[in-house]
Enzyme design. Structure first.
Site, PDB file in Angstrom:
ATOM      1  N   GLY A 190      -1.050  -5.618  -8.933  1.00 18.92           N
ATOM      2  CA  GLY A 190      -0.320  -7.012  -8.382  1.00 18.92           C
ATOM      3  C   GLY A 190      -0.913  -8.251  -8.642  1.00 18.92           C
ATOM      4  O   GLY A 190      -0.416  -9.302  -9.189  1.00 18.92           O
ATOM      5  N   HIS A 202      -1.362  -0.322  -9.746  1.00 22.12           N
ATOM      6  CA  HIS A 202      -1.926  -1.064  -8.749  1.00 22.12           C
ATOM      7  C   HIS A 202      -2.434  -2.285  -9.458  1.00 22.12           C
ATOM      8  O   HIS A 202      -3.666  -2.759  -9.471  1.00 22.12           O
ATOM      9  CB  HIS A 202      -3.051  -0.408  -7.785  1.00 22.12           C
ATOM     10  CG  HIS A 202      -3.182  -1.271  -6.392  1.00 22.12           C
ATOM     11  ND1 HIS A 202      -3.607  -0.628  -5.445  1.00 22.12           N
ATOM     12  CD2 HIS A 202      -3.021  -2.504  -6.208  1.00 22.12           C
ATOM     13  CE1 HIS A 202      -3.602  -1.364  -4.334  1.00 22.12           C
ATOM     14  NE2 HIS A 202      -3.414  -2.557  -4.757  1.00 22.12           N
ATOM     15  N   ARG A 207       0.712  -1.170   0.278  1.00 23.65           N
ATOM     16  CA  ARG A 207      -0.188   0.059   0.052  1.00 23.65           C
ATOM     17  C   ARG A 207       0.923   1.145   0.107  1.00 23.65           C
ATOM     18  O   ARG A 207       1.871   1.319   0.776  1.00 23.65           O
ATOM     19  CB  ARG A 207      -0.994   0.071   1.351  1.00 23.65           C
ATOM     20  CG  ARG A 207      -2.135  -0.914   1.329  1.00 23.65           C
ATOM     21  CD  ARG A 207      -3.041  -0.623   0.186  1.00 23.65           C
ATOM     22  NE  ARG A 207      -4.322  -1.761   0.153  1.00 23.65           N
ATOM     23  CZ  ARG A 207      -4.162  -2.746  -0.604  1.00 23.65           C
ATOM     24  NH1 ARG A 207      -2.902  -3.009  -1.349  1.00 23.65           N
ATOM     25  NH2 ARG A 207      -5.274  -3.602  -0.498  1.00 23.65           N
ATOM     26  N   GLU A 249      -4.642   7.209  -5.130  1.00 24.41           N
ATOM     27  CA  GLU A 249      -4.618   6.502  -6.461  1.00 24.41           C
ATOM     28  C   GLU A 249      -6.133   6.641  -7.092  1.00 24.41           C
ATOM     29  O   GLU A 249      -7.036   6.716  -6.253  1.00 24.41           O
ATOM     30  CB  GLU A 249      -4.594   4.914  -6.220  1.00 24.41           C
ATOM     31  CG  GLU A 249      -3.515   4.405  -5.624  1.00 24.41           C
ATOM     32  CD  GLU A 249      -3.291   2.837  -5.368  1.00 24.41           C
ATOM     33  OE1 GLU A 249      -4.154   1.957  -5.660  1.00 24.41           O
ATOM     34  OE2 GLU A 249      -1.915   2.306  -4.916  1.00 24.41           O
TER      35      GLU A 249
HETATM   36  C1  GLV Z   1      -4.529  -5.608  -3.638  1.00 21.75           C
HETATM   37  O1  GLV Z   1      -3.694  -4.667  -3.288  1.00 21.75           O
HETATM   38  C2  GLV Z   1      -4.979  -6.506  -2.495  1.00 21.75           C
HETATM   39  O2  GLV Z   1      -4.867  -6.193  -1.212  1.00 21.75           O
HETATM   40  O3  GLV Z   1      -5.455  -7.477  -2.878  1.00 21.75           O
END
Ligand code: GLV
Ligand code: GLV
Length: 331
Positions: free
Chosen positions: A289, A287, A239, A268
């Site tokens: 991921g 973002h 984060r 964001e």
């Molecule tokens: C993404 O950032 C998540 O927390 O799944």
């Protein structure tokens, strides 16, 4: 019998949502990229038994205090810093997240971001496409080695361990810091536990995967960046607010560290004119991921399953505030 009302805060594939419609009156915000306005979310929550939320929805006490029917908030993320867990727990609202299903996918992206930052991949790709490539030269776009270097992982949960596993393939030295020792990771992956200070001082790659909490907010501050090697590369895939971005900007400008790869930001979407984006040694991603088609589908499915289980008085699969469950669930 009146079906319980479920509100989903983003447009999701109908085929995944469909099974829920058999047992609930489901309404979805009709935008894929625009978040639902806060005031509308407050209104919808008043009659909802369940919400399926995004990490960009701020679920504060104000929303929950006028939600007499709300049993469950299923958040489409492993992180849940967007939700006031204390407020939910005190009102008997179960909060679910999506751990496990995204660990490998997020570790892949995090290692990819590390590689892109170390070897200057995005910069090099733009260089070719912009027609700037005039000839070969020995140090043209030369980056830093990855193999045999020290990677320091802050936050050794499931994603951290999956990342460490990838690092073993590059024969990296693996250091980690976590609230609790991870003896299995030490044994299986050869990871070494370090204090935070030792980790940031020794590592060539410092990778932030720790959740955002009151304790980790601005964990990476000016003092931390000063302790890092000048050749260090900082990667953040957890984060944005775990990092003091002003301090990071300063550290990059002053050459206190070499580069940063960032998948997350304090605000964001980040403003296109944010000074961090003006630096050539910053690789920035929006973002993403856990953003593979397979994994996002699995995450949505898990949220839907959790809501369905709750509405049928069963125990959801992945609960954040487990204490609350007893009052609802028979199994
Ligand atoms: C993404 O950032 C998540 O927390 O799944
Ligand atoms: C810090 O990394 C923590 O998980 O406590």
């Amino acid at each position: 019998m009146v079906k319980p009302y479920v509100f989903i805060t983003r447009k999701l594939p109908e085929e995944l949502v469909q099974p829920l419609r058999n047992i609930a009156a489901v309404e979805m915000w009709d935008q894929e990229e625009e978040p639902v306005p806060y005031e509308l979310l407050v209104e919808k929550t008043k009659k909802a038994a369940a919400l399926l939320t995004m990490l960009s929805d701020k679920m504060d006490e104000n929303i929950m205090k006028e939600a007499p029917h709300l049993k469950v908030i299923a958040n489409l993320a492993v992180g849940y810093d967007n939700i006031d867990i204390g407020a939910a727990t005190s009102r008997g609202i179960v909060v679910c997240n999506t751990p496990d299903v995204l660990s490998d996918t997020t570790a892949d992206l995090t290692f990819g971001l590390l590689m892109a930052t170390a070897r200057r991949l995005t910069e090099a790709a733009e260089y070719v496409k912009k027609g700037e490539w005039q000839g070969w030269s020995p140090y043209l776009l030369a980056g830093r080695d990855i193999h045999h270097k020290a990677i320091g992982i802050i936050g050794m949960g499931n994603i951290g361990r999956a990342l460490a596993k990838r690092a073993t393939g590059f024969e990296m030295e693996i250091l980690y810091h976590n609230r609790s020792r991870q003896l299995e990771a030490e044994k299986e992956l050869g990871a070494t536990y370090c204090s935070f200070d030792e980790l940031i001082t020794r590592s060539d790659y410092i990778v932030c995967l720790t959740p955002l909490t009151n304790e980790t907010k601005h964990l990476f501050n000016a003092e931390a960046f000063k302790k890092m090697k000048k050749s260090a590369i900082f990667i953040n895939a957890s984060r944005g607010a775990v990092v003091d971005e002003d301090a990071l900007l300063q550290a990059l400008k002053e050459g206190e560290i070499a580069a940063a790869g960032l998948d997350v930001f304090t605000k964001e979407p980040i403003d296109q004119h944010h000074p961090l984006l003006g630096l050539s040694n910053v690789v920035a991603l929006p973002h993403i991921g856990s953003a593979s088609i397979e994994t996002r589908t699995a995450m949505i499915q898990l949220c839907i399953d959790n809501i369905q289980l709750m509405l049928e008085s069963h125990k959801p699969k992945t609960v954040v505030n487990k204490d609350v469950l007893a009052q609802y669930c028979s199994s």
